[in-house]
Structures are given as structure tokens and as C-alpha cells.
Design an enzyme around this catalytic site. Structure first.
Site, mmCIF file in Angstrom:
data_model
loop_
_atom_site.group_PDB
_atom_site.id
_atom_site.type_symbol
_atom_site.label_atom_id
_atom_site.label_comp_id
_atom_site.label_asym_id
_atom_site.label_seq_id
_atom_site.Cartn_x
_atom_site.Cartn_y
_atom_site.Cartn_z
ATOM 1 C CB ALA A 8 -1.532 0.064 1.145
ATOM 2 N N GLY A 12 -1.904 1.437 -4.489
ATOM 3 C CA GLY A 12 -2.621 0.958 -3.454
ATOM 4 C C GLY A 12 -3.540 1.377 -2.479
ATOM 5 C CG ASN A 100 3.243 0.037 -13.609
ATOM 6 O OD1 ASN A 100 2.441 0.389 -13.863
ATOM 7 N ND2 ASN A 100 4.573 1.277 -13.111
ATOM 8 C CE LYS A 179 -0.088 1.721 -16.023
ATOM 9 N NZ LYS A 179 0.339 0.305 -15.349
ATOM 10 C CG ASN A 197 5.119 10.936 -17.983
ATOM 11 O OD1 ASN A 197 6.383 11.067 -17.047
ATOM 12 N ND2 ASN A 197 4.234 10.787 -17.622
HETATM 13 O O1 PAF Z 1 5.016 4.719 -14.161
HETATM 14 C C1 PAF Z 1 4.534 5.979 -14.165
HETATM 15 O O2 PAF Z 1 4.935 7.317 -13.777
HETATM 16 C C2 PAF Z 1 3.536 5.677 -15.128
HETATM 17 O O3 PAF Z 1 2.889 4.430 -15.499
HETATM 18 C C3 PAF Z 1 3.014 6.969 -16.453
HETATM 19 C C4 PAF Z 1 2.306 6.038 -16.989
HETATM 20 C C5 PAF Z 1 4.857 6.520 -16.964
HETATM 21 C C6 PAF Z 1 2.233 8.132 -16.170
HETATM 22 O O4 PAF Z 1 3.318 8.993 -15.151
#
Ligand code: PAF
Length: 302
Positions: A8, A12, A100, A179, A197
Site C-alpha cells: 500500500a 495501493g 507495473n 502498459k 513526461n
Molecule cells: O510509471 C509511471 O509513472 C506511469 O505509469 C506513467 C504512465 C508513465 C505516467 O507517469
């Protein structure tokens, strides 16, 4: 439903906080975060403004089997989580990974078989301070029904009852890979260049590099038999970078905080799968080498 969220941190806590509207939620996470939540409740801001009371733990030891465990730890912890939990009498408990990177579902399946559900989420969450999470958007959560369609639908209902947008998909590998490709393109570049980003799409040179990196990742996916979603992957990557323009990626934040990153489960895994299948991955290799060099103990002092 009694739901345990294992790992968490920002995601989480956000998931757990939202699910706590209709379910009994237990969070397992780091001491500092759990202590703050125990003391003041879980404070959610952004999409939701609420202080939620949830049970907190630093370990799952001694807990009664939950009806669902959601795994949101960093991907490099998956193996040790499985090793730590296998002895618990939780045979009937389904596990949903929303982590992820690549390889998490395979490790979960080795433990739980068809009770392991793959998933992804685009929920935006950041941990502002211990016990204090900002939700920038609910995003979309996908739950895989490849091994248990009834079970996946049951989980989706439990999530939608709390206002989450959930899709159930048989081809969850496609979602997990898509993803992972977005992460493999945005995360290392933002961490190496130290930019949010959105900056990646502002520069023509970097945008081209990202596109070549994306093609390499997609070639590995294709060779692994993954059918990627019906859009050009690079358009998807660019759209995420634009939609999250102000975000500092999770990998950039890890590097800035001198922490280990998920590079091995992202670009590193793409290199390993590519090498196994005979697909060359020089750009992914370069990304992995540079980000590894930014981790504590390599070129930087720990
Ligand atoms: O890991 C991350 O930060 C996110 O998955 C993403 C989509 C790159 C956005 O910051």
C-alpha cells in the site's frame, strides 16, 4: 468483501481507499505510511475528498484469509512476496496483480494457478506524505478473465460498486504488455533526462528516439505472440506522455529519491525476452544500462 491490499504505497492506498466505501479493506505497507494512517486515517484528495478508516498492517502474518488480495508492490518485490506468503492457509484467496512491468502474473500463477488474475490500471495516484494520497484520476482498470471468467466478473462488480471504471478482458496479456511498453518508453527517458513526461514529446529528437524504442518493444511483444491493442503503440505512448505532461514518472521519482527502480521488470525484461526469441533490443539495453547506473550503489553512492 474483505480485501487486502498488499504493497500500500500511492496506488495501493488510492485503490484501497476507494474500495473501502463498500468493502472491508486491510492495507499492508511500509511502517511510516501505515502508522500515519492508523493515527489519522487515510486522507484522499483530488478526485475524491475523504478521510477513510482502514485497518493497517506491516505484514500479512496472522491475518485471516481475505476474499481478495490486490498486489501493488514494486515489481522487483513480487518474487519475495510470493515466497513470504506461500505458507499462509490462503488457498481459496484470489490474487489480482495491478503492478507495473512484465513477469508479475507468471509468478502469481506459479503460486495461485487460476486464482491469480492479471490486471492493469491507469489510475493516477501520488503519495504526498505518509497517509496522504492525491488521486488525479480514476483511469481505467482491466481485470483478466483468461482463466476464470466468473471470478473476474465478480471482482469487476466489487470494483464498479465503488465507482471504478472496470473492463474484463480475456486477452489480459495484451493490456499488460501495452502498459509495459508505455512504461518502457516513458519511464527510462524521463529518469535519464530528469524531465516530466510531457517534455519527451516536445523535442523532435527525443520523440524519434522514443518511437524507435517503442518499435523495438512492439517487435518483442509480437514475437512473443502478444496481440497488441488495435492502435499504433507509439500514438498511445505519446498520448499518455501528453495526458500526464506534468507528471514525474515513477522511475524518475525513484531515481530522484535514490531508490531502486523497476527498470529490470520493464526494459530489462523486454531485453531478456527479446534475447530468448532472437529479437535484437539495443535501445532497451541502453535504457536498462543507463537507469541501472543511476540506481544506488552503481555509479552513485547508496
Ligand atoms: O510509471 C509511471 O509513472 C506511469 O505509469 C506513467 C504512465 C508513465 C505516467 O507517469
Amino acid at each position: 468483501m474483505r480485501i487486502l491490499v498488499f504493497g500500500a504505497g500511492s496506488l495501493g492506498c488510492a485503490m484501497g481507499g476507494i474500495l473501502a466505501q463498500k468493502h472491508e479493506v486491510v492495507l499492508v505497507g511500509r511502517r511510516e505510511n501505515m502508522d500515519a494512517i492508523k493515527l489519522n486515517g487515510l486522507r484522499l484528495t483530488g478526485e475524491v475528498e475523504a478521510t477513510v478508516n482502514v485497518e493497517t498492517r506491516e505484514s500479512a502474518e496472522g491475518l485471516e484469509a481475505p476474499d481478495l488480495m490486490i498486489l501493488t508492490t514494486k515489481a522487483y518485490h513480487t518474487k519475495s512476496v510470493v515466497d513470504a506468503l506461500t505458507h499462509l492457509p490462503w488457498n481459496d484467496t484470489p490474487v489480482l496483480t495491478l503492478q507495473n512491468g512484465l513477469g508479475n502474473l507468471e509468478l502469481m500463477r506459479a503460486w495461485k494457478g487460476s486464482r491469480a488474475f492479471g490486471g492493469t490500471t491507469t489510475m493516477g495516484a501520488s503519495l504526498l506524505s505518509p497517509g496522504n494520497v492525491r488521486i488525479s484520476g480514476f483511469g481505467r482498470t482491466v481485470i483478466g478473465s483468461d482463466m476464470d471468467a466468473l471470478g473476474a466478473n465478480r471482482l469487476a462488480e466489487a470494483f464498479s460498486a465503488c465507482g471504478l471504471i472496470v473492463d474484463v478482458k480475456a486477452d489480459v496479456a495484451s493490456e499488460i504488455w501495452a502498459k509495459a511498453i508505455v512504461n518502457a518508453c516513458i519511464n527510462p527517458l524521463t529518469a535519464i533526462l530528469r524531465v516530466p513526461n510531457g517534455k519527451l514529446v516536445e523535442s523532435e529528437t527525443i520523440s524519434r528516439l522514443m518511437s524507435e524504442l517503442c518499435d523495438e518493444c512492439a517487435a518483442v511483444a509480437e514475437s512473443a505472440g502478444v496481440v497488441l491493442p488495435d492502435v499504433m503503440m507509439i500514438d498511445w505512448v505519446r498520448a499518455v506522455a501528453e495526458d500526464t505532461a506534468e507528471n514525474r514518472s515513477s522511475m524518475l521519482r525513484d531515481v530522484e529519491l535514490g531508490r531502486r527502480t523497476e527498470i529490470s521488470q520493464m526494459n530489462g525484461m523486454i531485453c531478456r525476452i527479446g534475447s530468448h526469441l532472437g529479437v535484437r533490443t539495443p535501445l532497451n539495453r541502453a535504457m536498462a544500462a543507463m537507469v541501472e547506473a543511476l540506481e544506488p550503489g552503481v555509479l552513485r553512492k547508496g
